[in-house]
Scaffold this motif. Structure first.
Motif, PDB file in Angstrom:
ATOM      1  N   THR A 261      72.569  63.028 -14.790  1.00 43.11           N
ATOM      2  CA  THR A 261      73.561  63.777 -14.006  1.00 43.11           C
ATOM      3  C   THR A 261      74.383  64.676 -14.926  1.00 43.11           C
ATOM      4  OG1 THR A 261      73.684  61.962 -12.431  1.00 43.11           O
ATOM      5  CG2 THR A 261      75.481  63.559 -12.383  1.00 43.11           C
ATOM      6  N   ARG A 262      74.823  64.139 -16.063  1.00 44.13           N
ATOM      7  CA  ARG A 262      75.597  64.949 -17.010  1.00 44.13           C
ATOM      8  C   ARG A 262      74.795  66.163 -17.474  1.00 44.13           C
ATOM      9  NH1 ARG A 262      76.650  59.841 -19.018  1.00 44.13           N
ATOM     10  NH2 ARG A 262      75.419  60.163 -20.898  1.00 44.13           N
ATOM     11  N   ASN A 263      73.530  65.947 -17.793  1.00 40.28           N
ATOM     12  CA  ASN A 263      72.700  67.055 -18.257  1.00 40.28           C
ATOM     13  C   ASN A 263      72.450  68.079 -17.155  1.00 40.28           C
ATOM     14  OD1 ASN A 263      72.517  66.041 -20.844  1.00 40.28           O
ATOM     15  ND2 ASN A 263      70.711  64.825 -20.378  1.00 40.28           N
ATOM     16  N   ALA A 264      72.259  67.621 -15.931  1.00 41.59           N
ATOM     17  CA  ALA A 264      72.043  68.548 -14.812  1.00 41.59           C
ATOM     18  C   ALA A 264      73.291  69.397 -14.573  1.00 41.59           C
ATOM     19  CB  ALA A 264      71.674  67.775 -13.546  1.00 41.59           C
ATOM     20  N   ILE A 265      74.459  68.785 -14.641  1.00 41.83           N
ATOM     21  CA  ILE A 265      75.712  69.527 -14.463  1.00 41.83           C
ATOM     22  C   ILE A 265      75.898  70.522 -15.604  1.00 41.83           C
ATOM     23  CG2 ILE A 265      78.238  69.319 -14.434  1.00 41.83           C
ATOM     24  CD1 ILE A 265      77.833  66.656 -12.906  1.00 41.83           C
ATOM     25  N   ARG A 266      75.629  70.089 -16.822  1.00 40.74           N
ATOM     26  CA  ARG A 266      75.765  70.967 -17.987  1.00 40.74           C
ATOM     27  C   ARG A 266      74.819  72.176 -17.872  1.00 40.74           C
ATOM     28  NH1 ARG A 266      74.986  67.138 -21.639  1.00 40.74           N
ATOM     29  NH2 ARG A 266      77.112  66.423 -21.459  1.00 40.74           N
ATOM     30  N   ARG A 267      73.589  71.950 -17.435  1.00 38.87           N
ATOM     31  CA  ARG A 267      72.654  73.060 -17.253  1.00 38.87           C
ATOM     32  C   ARG A 267      73.153  74.049 -16.199  1.00 38.87           C
ATOM     33  NH1 ARG A 267      68.801  69.009 -18.037  1.00 38.87           N
ATOM     34  NH2 ARG A 267      68.566  68.664 -15.805  1.00 38.87           N
ATOM     35  N   GLN A 268      73.734  73.529 -15.122  1.00 37.68           N
ATOM     36  CA  GLN A 268      74.294  74.392 -14.078  1.00 37.68           C
ATOM     37  C   GLN A 268      75.440  75.242 -14.648  1.00 37.68           C
ATOM     38  OE1 GLN A 268      73.813  74.724 -10.610  1.00 37.68           O
ATOM     39  NE2 GLN A 268      71.974  73.473 -10.625  1.00 37.68           N
ATOM     40  N   ILE A 269      76.285  74.625 -15.450  1.00 38.79           N
ATOM     41  CA  ILE A 269      77.424  75.346 -16.042  1.00 38.79           C
ATOM     42  C   ILE A 269      76.921  76.513 -16.884  1.00 38.79           C
ATOM     43  CG2 ILE A 269      79.298  75.193 -17.738  1.00 38.79           C
ATOM     44  CD1 ILE A 269      79.732  72.279 -16.724  1.00 38.79           C
ATOM     45  N   TYR A 270      75.985  76.256 -17.782  1.00 43.64           N
ATOM     46  CA  TYR A 270      75.493  77.314 -18.660  1.00 43.64           C
ATOM     47  C   TYR A 270      74.729  78.388 -17.891  1.00 43.64           C
ATOM     48  CZ  TYR A 270      76.962  74.726 -22.783  1.00 43.64           C
ATOM     49  OH  TYR A 270      77.712  74.088 -23.744  1.00 43.64           O
ATOM     50  N   ALA A 271      73.948  78.003 -16.887  1.00 44.49           N
ATOM     51  CA  ALA A 271      73.190  78.979 -16.104  1.00 44.49           C
ATOM     52  C   ALA A 271      74.117  79.909 -15.331  1.00 44.49           C
ATOM     53  CB  ALA A 271      72.235  78.266 -15.154  1.00 44.49           C
ATOM     54  N   LEU A 272      75.121  79.335 -14.678  1.00 43.99           N
ATOM     55  CA  LEU A 272      76.054  80.172 -13.913  1.00 43.99           C
ATOM     56  C   LEU A 272      76.935  81.010 -14.833  1.00 43.99           C
ATOM     57  CD1 LEU A 272      77.026  77.897 -10.951  1.00 43.99           C
ATOM     58  CD2 LEU A 272      75.969  80.127 -10.842  1.00 43.99           C
ATOM     59  N   ALA A 273      77.301  80.474 -15.974  1.00 43.70           N
ATOM     60  CA  ALA A 273      78.127  81.236 -16.911  1.00 43.70           C
ATOM     61  C   ALA A 273      77.353  82.431 -17.454  1.00 43.70           C
ATOM     62  CB  ALA A 273      78.600  80.349 -18.041  1.00 43.70           C
ATOM     63  N   ASP A 274      76.065  82.267 -17.710  1.00 44.55           N
ATOM     64  CA  ASP A 274      75.246  83.400 -18.153  1.00 44.55           C
ATOM     65  C   ASP A 274      75.252  84.502 -17.106  1.00 44.55           C
ATOM     66  OD1 ASP A 274      74.488  82.558 -20.671  1.00 44.55           O
ATOM     67  OD2 ASP A 274      72.651  81.581 -19.969  1.00 44.55           O
ATOM     68  N   ALA A 275      75.148  84.120 -15.848  1.00 40.84           N
ATOM     69  CA  ALA A 275      75.136  85.105 -14.767  1.00 40.84           C
ATOM     70  C   ALA A 275      76.506  85.771 -14.595  1.00 40.84           C
ATOM     71  CB  ALA A 275      74.711  84.445 -13.457  1.00 40.84           C
ATOM     72  N   GLN A 276      77.588  85.068 -14.918  1.00 39.85           N
ATOM     73  CA  GLN A 276      78.942  85.578 -14.729  1.00 39.85           C
ATOM     74  C   GLN A 276      79.579  86.096 -16.012  1.00 39.85           C
ATOM     75  OE1 GLN A 276      80.526  85.755 -11.752  1.00 39.85           O
ATOM     76  NE2 GLN A 276      78.696  84.954 -10.761  1.00 39.85           N
ATOM     77  N   ALA A 277      78.844  86.168 -17.104  1.00 35.20           N
ATOM     78  CA  ALA A 277      79.412  86.539 -18.403  1.00 35.20           C
ATOM     79  C   ALA A 277      80.079  87.916 -18.378  1.00 35.20           C
ATOM     80  CB  ALA A 277      78.336  86.497 -19.481  1.00 35.20           C
ATOM     81  N   HIS A 278      79.552  88.841 -17.592  1.00 33.96           N
ATOM     82  CA  HIS A 278      80.127  90.182 -17.530  1.00 33.96           C
ATOM     83  C   HIS A 278      81.528  90.177 -16.921  1.00 33.96           C
ATOM     84  CE1 HIS A 278      78.443  89.532 -13.538  1.00 33.96           C
ATOM     85  NE2 HIS A 278      79.325  90.404 -13.099  1.00 33.96           N
ATOM     86  N   ALA A 279      81.842  89.193 -16.105  1.00 34.03           N
ATOM     87  CA  ALA A 279      83.142  89.133 -15.443  1.00 34.03           C
ATOM     88  C   ALA A 279      84.189  88.386 -16.272  1.00 34.03           C
ATOM     89  CB  ALA A 279      83.008  88.466 -14.076  1.00 34.03           C
ATOM     90  N   LEU A 280      83.757  87.686 -17.311  1.00 28.90           N
ATOM     91  CA  LEU A 280      84.683  86.913 -18.138  1.00 28.90           C
ATOM     92  C   LEU A 280      85.150  87.752 -19.322  1.00 28.90           C
ATOM     93  CD1 LEU A 280      82.780  83.502 -18.206  1.00 28.90           C
ATOM     94  CD2 LEU A 280      84.816  84.060 -16.887  1.00 28.90           C
TER      95      LEU A 280
END
Length: 149
Positions: free
Chosen positions: A71-90
């Motif tokens: 579960t921890r790894n699945a959540i961590r993967r979601q965080i990094y995947a979504l952050a990559d997609a949103q990097a331009h807004a940060l």
């Protein structure tokens, strides 16, 4: 986007302000400029925490809130995947996404169920949207919502 690697980087990013919160996540941000400690010149100080400009991201998913490693790894993967997609807004800063509450095991019995992944993804999208909204007009230092929430 670059990932936080060292304990010092995580600690520095966590010492920054909380810029967005959801029911289960918090996003912390710290500027990349780290002044030399008192009494040290910039020449004799240790290597910089942030060797390059850009968006830096770390994910903290404590065992306290997600007992199973899968579960921890699945959540961590979601965080990094979504952050990559949103990097331009940060903004160019160091960010840490921290899990701050457990997902109800009675609602999500499987460690990597599709429902859990969708719930995590939806909440992370809200988190990054709030962070982007807060960084838009110089409000990067103000937290989203009350401190006690």
């Amino acid at each position: 986007m670059r990932r936080l690697k060292t304990r010092a980087q995580f600690q520095a990013a966590l010492s920054g302000s909380t810029v967005a919160r959801t029911a289960h996540f918090a996003l912390h941000r710290c500027n990349l400029l780290s002044p030399a400690p008192a009494g040290e010149s910039a020449v004799t100080s240790s290597p910089p925490l942030w060797p390059a400009d850009g968006v830096w991201l770390g994910a903290m998913v404590p065992k306290r809130w997600a007992r199973r490693a899968v579960t921890r790894n699945a959540i961590r993967r979601q965080i990094y995947a979504l952050a990559d997609a949103q990097a331009h807004a940060l903004p160019q800063a160091a960010h840490v996404v921290r899990l701050r509450a457990a997902f109800d095991r009675s609602q999500f019995p499987s460690a990597t169920s599709t429902a859990l992944k969708q719930a995590v993804r939806t909440e992370l999208q809200q988190l990054f949207a709030r962070a982007a909204r807060n960084s838009g007009k110089g409000a990067s230092a103000s937290p989203a919502g009350p401190r006690g929430a």
